[in-house]
Write a protein that holds these residues in place. Structure first.
Motif, short mmCIF file in Angstrom:
data_model
loop_
_atom_site.label_atom_id
_atom_site.label_comp_id
_atom_site.label_asym_id
_atom_site.label_seq_id
_atom_site.Cartn_x
_atom_site.Cartn_y
_atom_site.Cartn_z
N ILE A 1 45.11 38.15 44.94
CA ILE A 1 44.53 37.46 46.04
C ILE A 1 43.15 37.91 46.12
O ILE A 1 42.57 39.02 46.21
CB ILE A 1 45.09 38.20 47.28
N THR A 2 42.39 36.87 46.00
CA THR A 2 40.85 36.68 46.01
C THR A 2 40.09 36.27 47.17
O THR A 2 40.50 35.19 47.53
CB THR A 2 40.37 36.11 44.78
N ARG A 3 39.42 36.92 47.69
CA ARG A 3 38.67 36.37 48.92
C ARG A 3 37.19 36.24 48.50
O ARG A 3 36.78 37.47 48.38
CB ARG A 3 38.86 37.34 50.20
N THR A 4 36.76 35.09 48.54
CA THR A 4 35.31 34.94 48.10
C THR A 4 34.56 34.31 49.40
O THR A 4 34.96 33.16 49.53
CB THR A 4 35.02 34.24 47.03
N ARG A 5 33.38 34.70 50.23
CA ARG A 5 32.77 34.06 51.24
C ARG A 5 33.71 33.46 52.06
O ARG A 5 33.66 32.12 52.69
CB ARG A 5 31.96 32.98 50.47
N GLY A 6 34.79 33.95 52.60
CA GLY A 6 35.80 33.50 53.45
C GLY A 6 36.66 32.69 52.86
O GLY A 6 37.91 32.54 53.69
N THR B 1 34.66 43.66 46.99
CA THR B 1 33.50 43.17 46.11
C THR B 1 31.90 42.83 46.74
O THR B 1 32.06 42.59 48.12
CB THR B 1 33.96 42.21 45.40
N GLU B 2 31.17 42.22 46.09
CA GLU B 2 29.98 41.78 46.67
C GLU B 2 30.35 40.59 47.48
O GLU B 2 29.39 40.35 48.44
CB GLU B 2 28.92 41.79 45.68
N GLU B 3 31.31 39.90 47.08
CA GLU B 3 31.35 38.53 47.96
C GLU B 3 32.63 38.43 48.62
O GLU B 3 32.88 37.36 49.38
CB GLU B 3 31.44 37.47 46.84
N GLY B 4 33.44 39.63 48.73
CA GLY B 4 34.66 39.51 49.37
C GLY B 4 35.67 40.65 49.08
O GLY B 4 35.23 41.92 49.33
N ARG B 5 36.84 40.53 48.63
CA ARG B 5 37.72 41.46 48.24
C ARG B 5 38.72 40.84 47.42
O ARG B 5 39.18 39.83 47.28
CB ARG B 5 38.37 42.02 49.57
N ILE B 6 39.11 41.64 46.30
CA ILE B 6 40.15 41.31 45.45
C ILE B 6 41.37 42.39 45.54
O ILE B 6 41.19 43.62 45.74
CB ILE B 6 39.84 41.52 43.96
N THR B 7 42.64 41.86 45.71
CA THR B 7 43.65 42.64 45.99
C THR B 7 44.96 42.17 45.12
O THR B 7 45.02 40.86 44.76
CB THR B 7 44.28 42.33 47.41
N GLY C 1 62.25 46.61 48.56
CA GLY C 1 62.07 45.25 48.78
C GLY C 1 60.55 45.24 48.58
O GLY C 1 59.68 46.17 49.01
N ILE C 2 59.92 43.96 48.22
CA ILE C 2 58.48 43.77 48.19
C ILE C 2 57.95 42.94 49.20
O ILE C 2 58.77 41.97 49.63
CB ILE C 2 58.27 43.01 46.70
N SER C 3 57.13 43.50 49.62
CA SER C 3 56.46 42.68 50.75
C SER C 3 54.84 42.47 50.63
O SER C 3 54.34 43.37 49.61
CB SER C 3 56.47 43.47 52.11
N ASP C 4 54.42 41.48 50.96
CA ASP C 4 52.95 41.30 50.96
C ASP C 4 52.13 42.41 51.61
O ASP C 4 52.00 42.11 52.97
CB ASP C 4 52.44 39.97 51.25
N SER C 5 51.37 43.28 51.03
CA SER C 5 50.83 44.39 51.56
C SER C 5 49.54 43.90 52.03
O SER C 5 48.77 43.28 51.46
CB SER C 5 50.70 45.57 50.52
N ASN C 6 49.13 44.40 53.40
CA ASN C 6 47.86 44.16 53.92
C ASN C 6 47.09 45.58 53.60
O ASN C 6 47.39 46.52 54.11
CB ASN C 6 47.97 43.87 55.46
N PRO C 7 46.11 45.45 52.81
CA PRO C 7 45.35 46.77 52.72
C PRO C 7 44.68 47.16 53.80
O PRO C 7 43.64 46.70 54.67
CB PRO C 7 44.25 46.32 51.56
N ARG C 8 45.02 48.50 54.22
CA ARG C 8 44.62 49.11 55.16
C ARG C 8 43.72 50.37 54.91
O ARG C 8 44.25 50.89 54.01
CB ARG C 8 45.52 49.19 56.47
#
Length: 281
Positions: free
Chosen positions: A235-240, A222-228, A274-281
């Protein structure tokens, strides 16, 4: 000095129509560039990352993953979906070729938590040559990565909104891509055909050693971070700053796919293992 790759290997005979190219540009909100140069490539990669999600939904929807250029264009343009590296980087390569760039497919091995590179064809990256003869590494299929292409023959620090990147030549002549000093993946400097990546796609679709069958991820810059969206965790990351919340009910999950990622789903994907918290790579 990095060894220049061999001449591009022709992929399956497919040329996008002018309509395909225009529809793709509309999909990512871009105008057709006047020249296939570095500035246009930077703009195209960033727009792609902001509009086409990195996602592995097909694995958990029971959909086939077909490494066919026309089928992948239909998925990205017609179905308004994204994909993982083999899918979105292949589609992006078709767009770039349709705009006048020369594009080669490079196989790469992703570094794991143990600091060792993974299997061959673990990842696909693109070597793009502009009309000015410059070579760049473009990648819209590694999730949280560089926002802009990386200059292939620059072995100093390359500053990017996603971090400080560096290309390091190994003793064997491969190229390690580092982000903030940490190796991300190792590229083999040899062009490949799309069909060569079938084994990697099969592995990541079926192997219990791959995190893709064990986790569900849909992620977008996103313009301000990332949404996952990882299963039902948003999970929303906005300006750190990082915020997490669990979505309740199928309607809320379906709405998140629609409103945040532009993906309309009649049936929600379900992780069978099983479900794990995926790290988008």
């Amino acid at each position: 000095m990095t060894t220049r790759p061999t001449a591009p290997v022709p992929s399956e005979p497919f040329a996008p129509t002018p309509g395909d190219v225009q529809a793709y540009l509309q999909r990512i909100g871009a105008e057709r560039p006047d020249r296939a140069d570095a500035d246009a490539l930077r703009d195209l990669q960033l727009r792609h990352l902001l509009t086409v999600p990195f996602e592995n939904l097909s694995i958990h929807l029971g959909e086939d993953i077909v490494l066919d250029e026309k089928a992948l264009l239909d998925k990205v343009i017609g179905a308004h979906r994204g994909g993982f590296c083999y899918e979105v980087n292949t589609a992006f390569a078709v767009l770039l070729r349709g705009l006048g760039y020369r594009v080669s497919l490079l196989q790469a091995r992703v570094f794991g938590p143990d600091g060792k590179p993974g299997i061959p064809y673990d990842h696909m990256a693109l070597l793009v040559e502009t009309v000015d003869g410059e070579q760049w590494i473009a990648d819209v299929g590694f999730g949280d990565h560089s926002h802009f292409p990386l200059r292939f023959d620059d072995h100093g620090d390359q500053e990017d909104p996603g971090g400080v990147f560096r290309l390091v030549v190994t003793d064997e002549g491969d190229v390690d891509v580092l982000r903030d000093g940490k190796p991300q993946y190792r590229m083999e400097v040899r062009t490949r055909r799309l069909a060569d990546f079938t084994v990697g796609a099969w592995y990541h679709r079926t192997s219990p050693d791959s995190h893709f069958p064990r986790s569900l991820v849909c992620s977008l810059l996103t313009e301000e971070g990332r949404i996952t969206l990882s299963d039902r965790k948003l999970i929303t990351r906005t300006r750190g700053e990082r915020d997490e919340r669990i979505l309740t009910g199928d309607d809320e999950v379906r709405g998140a796919y629609r409103d945040l990622f532009g993906i309309e789903l009649d049936v929600l994907p379900v992780v069978r293992g099983g479900i794990s918290d995926s790290n988008p790579r």
